[in-house]
Design an enzyme around this catalytic site. Structure first.
Site, PDB file in Angstrom:
ATOM      1  CB  ALA A 102      16.645  -5.432   2.108  1.00 39.98           C
ATOM      2  N   GLY A 145      18.733  -3.787  -2.500  1.00 40.14           N
ATOM      3  CA  GLY A 145      18.931  -5.235  -2.636  1.00 40.14           C
ATOM      4  C   GLY A 145      18.395  -5.787  -3.954  1.00 40.14           C
TER       5      GLY A 145
HETATM    6  C1  LIG Z   1      25.096 -10.557   2.505  1.00 39.42           C
HETATM    7  C2  LIG Z   1      23.735  -9.995   2.288  1.00 39.42           C
HETATM    8  C3  LIG Z   1      23.519  -8.655   2.891  1.00 39.42           C
HETATM    9  C4  LIG Z   1      22.247  -8.062   2.385  1.00 39.42           C
HETATM   10  C5  LIG Z   1      22.154  -6.614   2.667  1.00 39.42           C
HETATM   11  C6  LIG Z   1      21.105  -6.049   1.875  1.00 39.42           C
HETATM   12  C7  LIG Z   1      21.031  -4.566   2.049  1.00 39.42           C
HETATM   13  C8  LIG Z   1      19.955  -4.037   1.273  1.00 39.42           C
HETATM   14  C9  LIG Z   1      19.337  -2.965   1.708  1.00 39.42           C
HETATM   15  C10 LIG Z   1      18.176  -2.444   0.968  1.00 39.42           C
HETATM   16  O1  LIG Z   1      17.799  -2.904  -0.057  1.00 39.42           O
HETATM   17  S1  LIG Z   1      17.375  -1.144   1.750  1.00 39.42           S
HETATM   18  C11 LIG Z   1      16.007  -0.823   0.677  1.00 39.42           C
HETATM   19  C12 LIG Z   1      16.395  -0.048  -0.513  1.00 39.42           C
HETATM   20  N1  LIG Z   1      15.222   0.317  -1.253  1.00 39.42           N
HETATM   21  C13 LIG Z   1      14.567   1.454  -1.084  1.00 39.42           C
HETATM   22  O2  LIG Z   1      14.956   2.301  -0.292  1.00 39.42           O
HETATM   23  C14 LIG Z   1      13.320   1.679  -1.910  1.00 39.42           C
HETATM   24  C15 LIG Z   1      12.112   1.816  -1.008  1.00 39.42           C
HETATM   25  N2  LIG Z   1      10.919   2.044  -1.774  1.00 39.42           N
HETATM   26  C16 LIG Z   1      10.612   3.231  -2.341  1.00 39.42           C
HETATM   27  O3  LIG Z   1      11.347   4.174  -2.282  1.00 39.42           O
HETATM   28  C17 LIG Z   1       9.297   3.322  -3.064  1.00 39.42           C
HETATM   29  O4  LIG Z   1       8.460   2.299  -2.603  1.00 39.42           O
HETATM   30  C18 LIG Z   1       9.438   3.229  -4.609  1.00 39.42           C
HETATM   31  C19 LIG Z   1      10.190   1.987  -5.027  1.00 39.42           C
HETATM   32  C20 LIG Z   1      10.146   4.488  -5.127  1.00 39.42           C
HETATM   33  C21 LIG Z   1       8.011   3.187  -5.231  1.00 39.42           C
HETATM   34  O5  LIG Z   1       7.255   4.252  -4.776  1.00 39.42           O
HETATM   35  P1  LIG Z   1       5.656   4.222  -4.995  1.00 39.42           P
HETATM   36  O6  LIG Z   1       5.142   5.502  -4.446  1.00 39.42           O
HETATM   37  O7  LIG Z   1       5.351   3.900  -6.401  1.00 39.42           O
HETATM   38  O8  LIG Z   1       5.138   2.995  -4.119  1.00 39.42           O
HETATM   39  P2  LIG Z   1       5.026   2.905  -2.533  1.00 39.42           P
HETATM   40  O9  LIG Z   1       3.656   3.322  -2.126  1.00 39.42           O
HETATM   41  O10 LIG Z   1       6.163   3.585  -1.869  1.00 39.42           O
HETATM   42  O11 LIG Z   1       5.235   1.329  -2.302  1.00 39.42           O
HETATM   43  C22 LIG Z   1       4.181   0.392  -2.442  1.00 39.42           C
HETATM   44  C23 LIG Z   1       4.202  -0.533  -1.244  1.00 39.42           C
HETATM   45  O12 LIG Z   1       5.456  -1.235  -1.248  1.00 39.42           O
HETATM   46  C24 LIG Z   1       6.109  -1.059   0.005  1.00 39.42           C
HETATM   47  N3  LIG Z   1       7.579  -1.070  -0.187  1.00 39.42           N
HETATM   48  C25 LIG Z   1       8.247  -0.532  -1.199  1.00 39.42           C
HETATM   49  N4  LIG Z   1       9.573  -0.752  -1.046  1.00 39.42           N
HETATM   50  C26 LIG Z   1       9.714  -1.426   0.112  1.00 39.42           C
HETATM   51  C27 LIG Z   1      10.844  -1.944   0.813  1.00 39.42           C
HETATM   52  N5  LIG Z   1      12.104  -1.841   0.331  1.00 39.42           N
HETATM   53  N6  LIG Z   1      10.635  -2.566   1.964  1.00 39.42           N
HETATM   54  C28 LIG Z   1       9.383  -2.733   2.457  1.00 39.42           C
HETATM   55  N7  LIG Z   1       8.269  -2.273   1.824  1.00 39.42           N
HETATM   56  C29 LIG Z   1       8.446  -1.646   0.663  1.00 39.42           C
HETATM   57  C30 LIG Z   1       5.621   0.296   0.462  1.00 39.42           C
HETATM   58  O13 LIG Z   1       5.819   0.443   1.852  1.00 39.42           O
HETATM   59  C31 LIG Z   1       4.156   0.246   0.066  1.00 39.42           C
HETATM   60  O14 LIG Z   1       3.481  -0.569   0.979  1.00 39.42           O
HETATM   61  P3  LIG Z   1       2.293   0.039   1.888  1.00 39.42           P
HETATM   62  O15 LIG Z   1       2.942   1.055   2.753  1.00 39.42           O
HETATM   63  O16 LIG Z   1       1.322   0.644   0.927  1.00 39.42           O
HETATM   64  O17 LIG Z   1       1.756  -1.138   2.649  1.00 39.42           O
END
Ligand SMILES: CCCCCCC/C=C/C(=O)SCCNC(=O)CCNC(=O)[C@H](O)C(C)(C)COP(=O)(O)OP(=O)(O)OC[C@H]1O[C@@H](n2cnc3c(N)ncnc32)[C@H](O)[C@@H]1OP(=O)(O)O
Length: 295
Positions: A102, A145
């Site tokens: 998410a 998510g």
């Molecule tokens: C009934 C329905 C209910 C629904 C509930 C749903 C609940 C769900 C909750 C979630 O999913 S919480 C999110 C869980 N995911 C994470 O914690 C992963 C977050 N991301 C990372 O840890 C890293 O990005 C990565 C995947 C390990 C990759 O690392 P890498 O160093 O290769 O790239 P980055 O520079 O970190 O990322 C590039 C770019 O993408 C943006 N980004 C990555 N993941 C997210 C995210 N989950 N949300 C928003 N943005 C994300 C990251 O910020 C980078 O953007 P910029 O900062 O460069 O603009």
């Protein structure tokens, strides 16, 4: 801030034009190239034969699932589900990420009352109401998510570099779209607990296959094509019978075994009311290929 969050939802739900725009890429056409509709900001939509191929396309954010993306996804999947020329769907992302979860930046300032009153992200579950089979073709990160979205699909094919995980606990929250419920059914209690409680134990594609979360691991560059091939096979079987299978298997998660077995037997009985059952069994007896007409 919250007005901004709500805006895409309001735009799409009020917008018949969005549905009409999807129709411009009617799955009735064969082998339509991946297309970026002016109305689709976060997805690519393609058809290959009787298969609808939906690609999450928010590359700068690793396909983080923002509200606008999910609104579009729900709309596109509904259109494909309602289209008689489509028999199965493949959902994929990019080679780097199926979806990194998410959108953390979008949700970080929300509060409990808003979440509760607006049933925040409640619309994520609509994908589980799609009647046609959905195959997730997962490459790269399927986190939070993203992992939950893959698990809402019916079959998961994984590229050899795919990574499945539930890191929410590291953000001070919990999986909220099935991570604590569907994952345990796929990988068992101990592994699900380890993944969700630490947030840092991820499954590689091979581990996910061994655990039963994934049905096939393939080289990353062929996973989508292989998923489409399987989807095409399914799409050319009897549509009503395919949907009965999906329905019956999904019931096993909801109801006790005895009720599930009765449900299954009634559906089995009902297949004999279809032309496709007559055709399928006649074709076997006559040693020829069945030609299903989805009736
Ligand atoms: C009934 C329905 C209910 C629904 C509930 C749903 C609940 C769900 C909750 C979630 O999913 S919480 C999110 C869980 N995911 C994470 O914690 C992963 C977050 N991301 C990372 O840890 C890293 O990005 C990565 C995947 C390990 C990759 O690392 P890498 O160093 O290769 O790239 P980055 O520079 O970190 O990322 C590039 C770019 O993408 C943006 N980004 C990555 N993941 C997210 C995210 N989950 N949300 C928003 N943005 C994300 C990251 O910020 C980078 O953007 P910029 O900062 O460069 O603009």
């Amino acid at each position: 801030m919250f007005a901004a969050l709500r805006q895409p939802l309001a735009r799409a739900s009020a917008s018949k034009p969005l549905a009409r725009a999807f129709s411009a890429y009617s799955p009735a056409q064969n082998a339509v190239a991946p297309t970026k509709s002016p109305k689709l900001e976060y997805l690519l939509l393609e058809t290959r034969g009787r298969v609808g191929l939906v690609t999450l396309h928010r590359p700068k954010a690793l396909n983080a699932l923002c509200n606008g993306l999910f609104v579009e996804l729900n709309q596109v999947l509904k259109e494909l589900d309602d289209n008689k020329d489509i028999g199965a769907i493949v959902l994929t992302g990019s080679e780097r990420a199926f979806a990194a979860g998410a959108d953390i930046k979008e949700m970080k300032d929300r509060n409990f009352i808003e979440n509760y009153l607006e049933d925040f992200l409640g619309h994520w579950t609509q994908i589980t109401k799609i009647r046609k089979p959905i195959i997730a073709a997962v490459n790269g990160f399927a986190l939070g998510g993203g992992c939950e979205l893959a698990m809402m699909c019916d079959i998961i094919y994984a590229g050899d570099k795919a990574l499945f995980g539930q890191p929410e606990i590291k953000l001070g929250t919990i999986p909220g779209a099935g991570g604590t419920q569907r994952l345990i059914k796929a990988v068992g209690k101990s592994k699900a607990m380890e993944m969700c409680l630490t947030g840092s134990v991820n499954l590689t594609a091979e581990e996910a296959e061994r655990a039963g979360l994934v049905s096939k691991v393939l080289p990353a560059d062929v996973v989508v094509d292989e998923a489409v091939k399987t989807a095409e096979k399914i799409a050319n079987l009897s549509q009503p019978v395919v949907q009965m299978v999906k329905d019956a298997i999904n019931q096993s998660f909801e109801i006790p075994l005895s009720a599930g077995l009765t449900f299954e037997r009634r559906l089995f009985h009902s297949t004999f009311a279809t032309k496709d059952q007559k055709e399928g069994m006649a074709a076997f007896a006559e040693k020829r290929k069945a030609n299903f007409t989805h009736n």
